[in-house]
Design a protein around this motif. Structure first.
Motif, mmCIF file in Angstrom:
data_model
loop_
_atom_site.group_PDB
_atom_site.id
_atom_site.type_symbol
_atom_site.label_atom_id
_atom_site.label_comp_id
_atom_site.label_asym_id
_atom_site.label_seq_id
_atom_site.Cartn_x
_atom_site.Cartn_y
_atom_site.Cartn_z
ATOM 1 N N THR A 92 -23.233 11.685 6.776
ATOM 2 C CA THR A 92 -24.463 11.580 7.024
ATOM 3 C C THR A 92 -24.887 12.460 7.972
ATOM 4 O OG1 THR A 92 -24.873 9.742 8.693
ATOM 5 C CG2 THR A 92 -24.773 9.183 6.008
ATOM 6 N N GLY A 93 -26.372 12.908 7.913
ATOM 7 C CA GLY A 93 -26.890 13.956 9.107
ATOM 8 C C GLY A 93 -26.958 15.279 8.861
ATOM 9 N N ALA A 94 -28.037 15.685 9.546
ATOM 10 C CA ALA A 94 -28.387 17.174 9.106
ATOM 11 C C ALA A 94 -27.451 17.986 9.924
ATOM 12 C CB ALA A 94 -29.786 17.434 9.400
ATOM 13 N N GLY A 95 -27.231 19.081 9.638
ATOM 14 C CA GLY A 95 -26.424 20.135 10.347
ATOM 15 C C GLY A 95 -26.488 21.492 9.814
ATOM 16 N N ASP A 96 -25.872 22.483 10.393
ATOM 17 C CA ASP A 96 -25.655 23.846 9.823
ATOM 18 C C ASP A 96 -24.283 23.846 9.227
ATOM 19 O OD1 ASP A 96 -23.945 24.187 12.041
ATOM 20 O OD2 ASP A 96 -25.296 25.178 13.426
ATOM 21 N N ALA A 97 -23.733 25.070 8.908
ATOM 22 C CA ALA A 97 -22.794 25.493 8.201
ATOM 23 C C ALA A 97 -21.481 25.377 9.135
ATOM 24 C CB ALA A 97 -22.733 26.837 7.645
ATOM 25 N N LEU A 150 -17.647 10.508 -5.548
ATOM 26 C CA LEU A 150 -18.678 10.405 -4.569
ATOM 27 C C LEU A 150 -20.072 10.279 -5.194
ATOM 28 C CD1 LEU A 150 -19.107 13.781 -3.608
ATOM 29 C CD2 LEU A 150 -16.646 13.374 -3.912
ATOM 30 N N TRP A 151 -20.822 9.961 -4.316
ATOM 31 C CA TRP A 151 -22.422 9.822 -4.532
ATOM 32 C C TRP A 151 -23.246 10.531 -3.761
ATOM 33 C CZ3 TRP A 151 -26.382 7.642 -1.831
ATOM 34 C CH2 TRP A 151 -27.722 7.554 -2.567
ATOM 35 N N SER A 152 -24.112 11.240 -3.891
ATOM 36 C CA SER A 152 -25.078 11.986 -3.183
ATOM 37 C C SER A 152 -26.300 12.591 -4.097
ATOM 38 C CB SER A 152 -24.258 13.310 -2.518
ATOM 39 O OG SER A 152 -25.223 13.883 -1.584
ATOM 40 N N ARG A 185 -26.441 13.202 2.337
ATOM 41 C CA ARG A 185 -25.987 12.267 2.614
ATOM 42 C C ARG A 185 -24.795 11.874 1.501
ATOM 43 N NH1 ARG A 185 -27.668 5.620 2.790
ATOM 44 N NH2 ARG A 185 -25.486 4.887 3.540
ATOM 45 N N TYR A 186 -23.643 11.634 1.958
ATOM 46 C CA TYR A 186 -22.527 11.434 0.665
ATOM 47 C C TYR A 186 -21.869 10.179 1.237
ATOM 48 C CZ TYR A 186 -22.573 16.396 -0.878
ATOM 49 O OH TYR A 186 -22.888 17.469 -1.438
ATOM 50 N N VAL A 187 -21.416 9.303 0.151
ATOM 51 C CA VAL A 187 -20.638 8.276 0.195
ATOM 52 C C VAL A 187 -19.694 8.296 -0.911
ATOM 53 C CG1 VAL A 187 -20.763 5.708 -0.381
ATOM 54 C CG2 VAL A 187 -22.665 6.852 0.786
ATOM 55 N N ASP A 193 -27.485 -0.861 -0.264
ATOM 56 C CA ASP A 193 -26.405 -0.138 0.451
ATOM 57 C C ASP A 193 -25.425 0.643 -0.422
ATOM 58 O OD1 ASP A 193 -23.937 0.315 1.948
ATOM 59 O OD2 ASP A 193 -23.988 -1.650 2.987
ATOM 60 N N PRO A 194 -25.358 1.999 -0.427
ATOM 61 C CA PRO A 194 -24.510 2.666 -1.451
ATOM 62 C C PRO A 194 -23.216 2.667 -1.316
ATOM 63 C CG PRO A 194 -26.378 3.878 -0.653
ATOM 64 C CD PRO A 194 -26.303 2.661 0.301
#
Length: 238
Positions: free
Chosen positions: A20-25, A40-42, A66-68, A116-117
Motif C-alpha cells: 500500500t501507499g503512494a510512491g515513485d518508480a 492478487l487483487w487491485s 493497493r495490492y493484496v 477487509d480484502p
C-alpha cells in the motif's frame, strides 16, 4: 512511501501479502524470481502472476495502487488455478482469461465489497483450495530437494523417475524445468544470507555457488542488477 507486509496464510504453504501507499518508480522494487505464483487483487481486478524467470519491474503507474496477494508454495498454484504453470510463465494475466467470466466476475465483486480484502482473498483461496487436487508428492519432494541444494540427477533418482519425466512434470508445476527452479531457489538462499550481512564469498559457498563470481553472474542474470545494488535497494525500501 510504499509499505509492504506479509504473513503466513491458512492455505498450506502460502503467504498473504499487502502493498500500500503512494510512491515513485524508485519506491516500487522489482519482483524477483522465487518459484512461486500469486493471485492478487487491485483496483477492482483479480490477477494471476505467473512464475518468473527474471525480475519483473512494475510500471510507475502501479506505485500508487493497493495490492493484496496470496503467494502459493512452489508447485501448488496450478492445481488451484486449473492451468499448467508454463502457460503463465513471465506473465500477469486477468483471472477472467483463465476462469469462466461469470465466476471471475462474481469473485471480483466479492473482493470489491469486502471490508477487509486480505481476509476476503484468503477466504476465497481456502474455498478454492478445498476443491483442488492435493499436492503432488513428487513436486513437493523436488522443491525440498532442490532447496537443499541437491543435484537434479540425484533428485530424479531418489524420486524414482527419469530426468525427462522430471522435466515434464516440473514444467506443468513450476513453469520451467528443475534446472531453472534450482537456480531460482539458490538465488533466494543467497539473497537471504547476504541480506543478513554474510560476506559475499561466504554467501556463495553456503548457498551452493561455485565461487563469488558465479554468485555475481547468477544474480545479474536473474535480477538484472548487481548484488550490492539489489541489497541497497531493499534497504531503501525498508
Amino acid at each position: 512511501m510504499v509499505y509492504y507486509a506479509e504473513r503466513p496464510s491458512r492455505v498450506a504453504g502460502a503467504v498473504l501479502w499487502t502493498r500500500t501507499g503512494a510512491g515513485d518508480a524508485h519506491s516500487v522494487r522489482p519482483v524477483l524470481p522465487d518459484g512461486c505464483m500469486d493471485l492478487l487483487w487491485s483496483g477492482g481486478r483479480l490477477l494471476v502472476a505467473g512464475p518468473d524467470t527474471r525480475a519483473y519491474h512494475p510500471g510507475p503507474e502501479s506505485a500508487a495502487d493497493r495490492y493484496v496477494g496470496i503467494r502459493f508454495y512452489p508447485g501448488t498454484a496450478p492445481a488451484f488455478l486449473g492451468v499448467p504453470a508454463h502457460e503463465l510463465r513471465d506473465r500477469r494475466v486477468e483471472l477472467t482469461d483463465l476462469w469462466p467470466s461469470a465466476e471471475a466476475r462474481r469473485l471480483t465483486e466479492r473482493m470489491d465489497a469486502a471490508r477487509d480484502p486480505v481476509v476476503a482473498l484468503e477466504s476465497l483461496a481456502l474455498e478454492r483450495a478445498g476443491r483442488a487436487e492435493p499436492p503432488d508428492p513428487l513436486i513437493t519432494y523436488v522443491v525440498k530437494a532442490l532447496e537443499a541444494g541437491q543435484s537434479i540427477a540425484a533428485t530424479a533418482a531418489e524420486a524414482g523417475v527419469n530426468t525427462r519425466l522430471l522435466h515434464r512434470r516440473s514444467l506443468a508445476a513450476f513453469g520451467y524445468g528443475p534446472k531453472t527452479l534450482g537456480r531460482v531457489l539458490r538465488l533466494q538462499r543467497a539473497l537471504a544470507l547476504a541480506w543478513e550481512g554474510m560476506p559475499y564469498a561466504q554467501t556463495a559457498a553456503v548457498a551452493g555457488f561455485a565461487d563469488q563470481a558465479h554468485l555475481a553472474r547468477d544474480v545479474k542474470e536473474l535480477t538484472g542488477m548487481p548484488l550490492g545494488e539489489l541489497l541497497r535497494g531493499r534497504l531503501r525500501a525498508r
